[in-house]
Each structure stands twice: as C-alpha cells, then as structure tokens.
Design a protein around this motif. Sequence first.
Motif, PDB file in Angstrom:
ATOM      1  N   ILE A 195       0.728  -1.040  -0.084  1.00  0.00           N
ATOM      2  CA  ILE A 195      -0.199  -0.006  -0.064  1.00  0.00           C
ATOM      3  C   ILE A 195       0.748   1.375  -0.530  1.00  0.00           C
ATOM      4  N   MET A 196       0.452   2.602  -0.570  1.00  0.00           N
ATOM      5  CA  MET A 196       1.163   3.387  -1.160  1.00  0.00           C
ATOM      6  C   MET A 196       0.588   4.929  -1.316  1.00  0.00           C
ATOM      7  N   ASN A 197       0.757   5.840  -0.708  1.00  0.00           N
ATOM      8  CA  ASN A 197       0.855   6.957  -0.928  1.00  0.00           C
ATOM      9  C   ASN A 197       1.434   8.403  -1.490  1.00  0.00           C
ATOM     10  N   ASP A 240       1.872  -0.183 -19.595  1.00  0.00           N
ATOM     11  CA  ASP A 240       0.611   0.047 -19.604  1.00  0.00           C
ATOM     12  C   ASP A 240       0.150   0.922 -19.427  1.00  0.00           C
ATOM     13  N   PRO A 241      -0.658   1.862 -19.741  1.00  0.00           N
ATOM     14  CA  PRO A 241      -1.278   3.296 -19.642  1.00  0.00           C
ATOM     15  C   PRO A 241      -2.677   2.750 -18.422  1.00  0.00           C
ATOM     16  N   SER A 242      -2.733   1.633 -18.260  1.00  0.00           N
ATOM     17  CA  SER A 242      -3.658   1.528 -17.242  1.00  0.00           C
ATOM     18  C   SER A 242      -3.174   1.542 -15.932  1.00  0.00           C
ATOM     19  N   TRP A 243      -1.794   1.538 -16.298  1.00  0.00           N
ATOM     20  CA  TRP A 243      -0.731   1.038 -14.636  1.00  0.00           C
ATOM     21  C   TRP A 243      -0.007   2.196 -14.101  1.00  0.00           C
ATOM     22  N   GLN A 244      -1.155   3.859 -14.476  1.00  0.00           N
ATOM     23  CA  GLN A 244      -0.861   4.431 -14.011  1.00  0.00           C
ATOM     24  C   GLN A 244      -1.472   4.654 -11.866  1.00  0.00           C
ATOM     25  N   PHE A 245      -0.483   5.441 -11.559  1.00  0.00           N
ATOM     26  CA  PHE A 245      -1.510   5.308  -9.941  1.00  0.00           C
ATOM     27  C   PHE A 245      -1.960   6.861  -9.512  1.00  0.00           C
ATOM     28  N   GLU A 246      -2.580   7.725  -8.743  1.00  0.00           N
ATOM     29  CA  GLU A 246      -2.603   8.510  -8.585  1.00  0.00           C
ATOM     30  C   GLU A 246      -2.466   9.125  -6.946  1.00  0.00           C
ATOM     31  N   THR A 247      -1.448  10.311  -7.238  1.00  0.00           N
ATOM     32  CA  THR A 247      -1.142  10.835  -6.223  1.00  0.00           C
ATOM     33  C   THR A 247      -1.934  11.703  -4.645  1.00  0.00           C
ATOM     34  N   GLY A 248      -1.778  11.286  -3.684  1.00  0.00           N
ATOM     35  CA  GLY A 248      -2.363  12.195  -2.827  1.00  0.00           C
ATOM     36  C   GLY A 248      -3.350  10.525  -2.069  1.00  0.00           C
ATOM     37  N   LYS A 249      -3.243   9.901  -2.243  1.00  0.00           N
ATOM     38  CA  LYS A 249      -4.574   8.589  -1.985  1.00  0.00           C
ATOM     39  C   LYS A 249      -3.245   7.376  -1.701  1.00  0.00           C
ATOM     40  N   TRP A 250      -4.127   6.915  -0.648  1.00  0.00           N
ATOM     41  CA  TRP A 250      -3.742   5.198  -0.393  1.00  0.00           C
ATOM     42  C   TRP A 250      -4.337   4.590  -1.444  1.00  0.00           C
ATOM     43  N   LEU A 251      -3.104   3.927  -1.559  1.00  0.00           N
ATOM     44  CA  LEU A 251      -3.779   2.767  -3.332  1.00  0.00           C
ATOM     45  C   LEU A 251      -3.375   1.648  -2.551  1.00  0.00           C
ATOM     46  N   ARG A 252      -3.923   0.241  -2.541  1.00  0.00           N
ATOM     47  CA  ARG A 252      -3.610  -0.979  -2.768  1.00  0.00           C
ATOM     48  C   ARG A 252      -3.280  -1.526  -4.113  1.00  0.00           C
ATOM     49  N   ARG A 301      16.228   7.011  -6.612  1.00  0.00           N
ATOM     50  CA  ARG A 301      15.403   6.743  -7.238  1.00  0.00           C
ATOM     51  C   ARG A 301      14.031   6.611  -6.273  1.00  0.00           C
ATOM     52  N   TRP A 302      14.418   7.262  -5.760  1.00  0.00           N
ATOM     53  CA  TRP A 302      13.202   6.693  -4.383  1.00  0.00           C
ATOM     54  C   TRP A 302      11.968   7.470  -4.651  1.00  0.00           C
ATOM     55  N   LEU A 303      11.376   6.262  -3.479  1.00  0.00           N
ATOM     56  CA  LEU A 303       9.697   6.815  -3.807  1.00  0.00           C
ATOM     57  C   LEU A 303       8.585   7.751  -2.704  1.00  0.00           C
ATOM     58  N   THR A 304       8.266   8.223  -3.520  1.00  0.00           N
ATOM     59  CA  THR A 304       8.350  10.109  -2.544  1.00  0.00           C
ATOM     60  C   THR A 304       6.854   9.838  -2.218  1.00  0.00           C
ATOM     61  N   GLY A 305       6.807   9.753  -0.472  1.00  0.00           N
ATOM     62  CA  GLY A 305       5.787   8.522   0.054  1.00  0.00           C
ATOM     63  C   GLY A 305       5.823   8.196   0.982  1.00  0.00           C
ATOM     64  N   CYS A 306       4.566   7.869   1.426  1.00  0.00           N
ATOM     65  CA  CYS A 306       4.537   6.423   2.258  1.00  0.00           C
ATOM     66  C   CYS A 306       4.998   4.941   1.649  1.00  0.00           C
ATOM     67  N   ILE A 307       4.820   4.176   2.609  1.00  0.00           N
ATOM     68  CA  ILE A 307       4.491   2.789   2.332  1.00  0.00           C
ATOM     69  C   ILE A 307       3.897   2.349   3.488  1.00  0.00           C
ATOM     70  N   GLY A 308       4.050   0.935   3.073  1.00  0.00           N
ATOM     71  CA  GLY A 308       3.234  -0.021   3.950  1.00  0.00           C
ATOM     72  C   GLY A 308       2.540  -1.419   3.353  1.00  0.00           C
ATOM     73  N   GLU A 309       2.193  -2.967   4.627  1.00  0.00           N
ATOM     74  CA  GLU A 309       2.068  -3.803   4.002  1.00  0.00           C
ATOM     75  C   GLU A 309       2.388  -4.286   2.668  1.00  0.00           C
ATOM     76  N   PHE A 329      -4.725  -4.936   3.530  1.00  0.00           N
ATOM     77  CA  PHE A 329      -4.023  -4.227   4.882  1.00  0.00           C
ATOM     78  C   PHE A 329      -4.145  -5.255   6.362  1.00  0.00           C
ATOM     79  N   LEU A 330      -4.379  -6.692   6.440  1.00  0.00           N
ATOM     80  CA  LEU A 330      -3.857  -6.963   7.284  1.00  0.00           C
ATOM     81  C   LEU A 330      -4.140  -8.795   6.591  1.00  0.00           C
TER      82      LEU A 330
END
Length: 377
Positions: A195-197, A240-252, A301-309, A329-330
């Motif tokens: 999970i990341m934001n 693939d273009p469908s493999w794009q992530f949003e910013t500012g949201k928790w993503l599973r 090449r760090w990830l600018t944000g939070c990661i977990g799980e 989440f668990l």
Amino acid sequence: MKFSAYIQATLCIAAAMFTACSDDTETVANRIYDTSAMEPSTVLIDGMAESSVQTFTVKMANPTDRDETVTYGVEPSLVERYNAIYGTAIMLPAENYELTQPTATIIAGAVESDDVVVTVKNLTSLDRNLVYVLPVTVVSSSVEVLESQRTHFIVVRGAALVNIVADITRNYCSLNNSADATQLNGITDITVQWIMNVNEFGKLISTVMGIEGRFLLRIGDAGVPDNQLQLATSNGNVTDPSWQFETGKWLRCAFTFSSSTGAATLWINGNKKATLTSGYSGSVNWASDDFYIGKSYDNERWLTGCIGEARVWNRILTDAELSDEDQAFLVPVDSEGLVAYWKFNEGAGSLIHDYANGYDLTCNTAPTWVSVSLPEK
C-alpha cells in the motif's frame, strides 16, 4: 503551592468523572493515590499482537516508616460504572486477562510503589467490532485509598487494520542478511503487494522494489509517464497506460507474474488492470544484497511518499483475494505462500521486521513514521 494542595486541586477536577467535587472534597492527606486512573487506558486489537502488558504505580504524598501494600483485583460489576460515563462496553472475558503482579508495595521511606502488572492476552481471539473493559480495582490496602482513583479501567477495542506507515522519501531499505532469505529465490509464480500514498512523482524513475537489471518494479522511465508502473527485467520491460497511479491517495497495489507464461498483471484498489506478456521467463531471485525497496541503480530513485504492508508471495493470489479490501491491509502471518511480510509499522528506528520468515530490512536512515487509520472509512 504546597505539593499536597496541588494534588488536591488536580484530583478535584479528575474526581468529577465519578464523584462530585463539593464541600466534602476528597483530601489527599496521606492516602494512596494514582493519577493514571483518572482516564481509561486502551489496548488495541491490531490483528498481530497476542498480548499487551499494562503497568501502573500508586503514590503517597508523604513517606511512612513502614512498608505499605495495595492489592488489586478484577470487579465485573464496575462495568456499569464505566458505561455510565464512557459508553457501551462488555466485560473482558476471564481467558483474556491475568493479574500478573496484583500487589504494589511502597517501601518504608518512599512515596511511590513498584509496578502493578496486568496482562491482556489472547487478543486475536476477541471480536474487533466489540469494546471490552477490564475494571481493576483496589481490594485491600494498608493505607486509606482515594476513592476517585481506586479503579483502573482498561479498554480493549479493535484498531484500524493499519495504524503506522513509513515515509521513505529520500530513503530505501535492503535485506539485513540476504544469504538467509532463501525463500526469496526461485519464485516462479509471484504476487507482490504494497500500500502506498505518493505525494508526487515528477522524477524520471521512482522505485517500488526489486533488483535493477533482473526483476524490478519501478515507476516511470524515458518515454514512460512518471506515474506509470513498469516491470523491468533482464529480458526487456513491459508497461501499460492502465498501470498509472494517482497521487495523494492511499492505493492498494498488487502485481502478479507467472514465469511459465510471462503474464504480468497489476491490481489497483481491487481493480484488475491490463495483463501483459513479458519476455522474461526465469524465476524471481530476490535473496540478494542488490534487492531494495525504494531504490534502484542509484539513491535518487526513491519513492516520494509512504509505504506499508509490503508482501511477497510464492503463488499468484486469486482474484477474490486481490479484490478483498481488508486483505490488502492485514493477512495472517502464516498464510499459504507468504514469503515476506514487511508491515512498516515499527514506529521508531530503521529496522523493518519481516513477520513471515524473519527476512528483516534496514532502512538507509530512520524513516519518518506516520500515524494513519486504514482502511479509510
């Protein structure tokens, strides 16, 4: 202000929870008091810890010339008193607590006791949707006790599934002992979850995890949007273009790969994205000093944000598993095929514990620990 007068004023406020502060206000004199009893203490059921040890001490305003003892017991009838003030809770079952050290002793000449110890146990057997309370109260004392502070209420309730994550901006993690991480080698069917934001992308490449030049999950590249995941292998890259992530949201996030077919699929928030065919047909071998989370090729090449799980499995999880929100989440640490399980929930230091097989990570620097409540409701 004299110490005893200060204590009396403080206790007058606290006692209002249970008794009125009136003309016959309790006075400390040389009674036993315990300011920590003024508020309930809380034990969270987080799905991981099996027990929690609660401790407290008692005090006196002035020392005496003999040892003074105070013994605590559990009184279920006091649940009604708790509910009248704080809301609905039920008595914690007997199999879920132990008065490990019920007696506090203030030795002659001292004003504070040793610890009273209460162990709340078998936490994972409790219903996370219920609130439990354990009233621990004085049952005997060699000295008079302030009534407003006679009882400790220990509240046990479900926590959010994820309560702490790590901000790994300008940071990365690597295996403590790659030689021992044998199950991270020879994986022919793999599922990677995290999970990341992300606060922002904006760099040529950001990194999730893997090994540069072998098998790596990274975001962005020359000619690839800086928010688009890419599988980079020793036999070519796919995206693939469908493999794009949003910013500012928790993503599973979940990524699956089969070496027998080359099929690579990304899942975001339980939604299956495009399946591509990779030219890579070997196994995934991540038991290496070159394996990183948040780094590939160089430290930029760090990830600018939070990661977990963050998890690694040696099987491809089913569609039902990957679409299940709570599963992201668990999961039980002994789940079938779970090779590595880094929760990033330590809350301090730079060590990241692996709950599955002990393949611990160490961050380059201590990450910034962030309190969260996930899944978001």
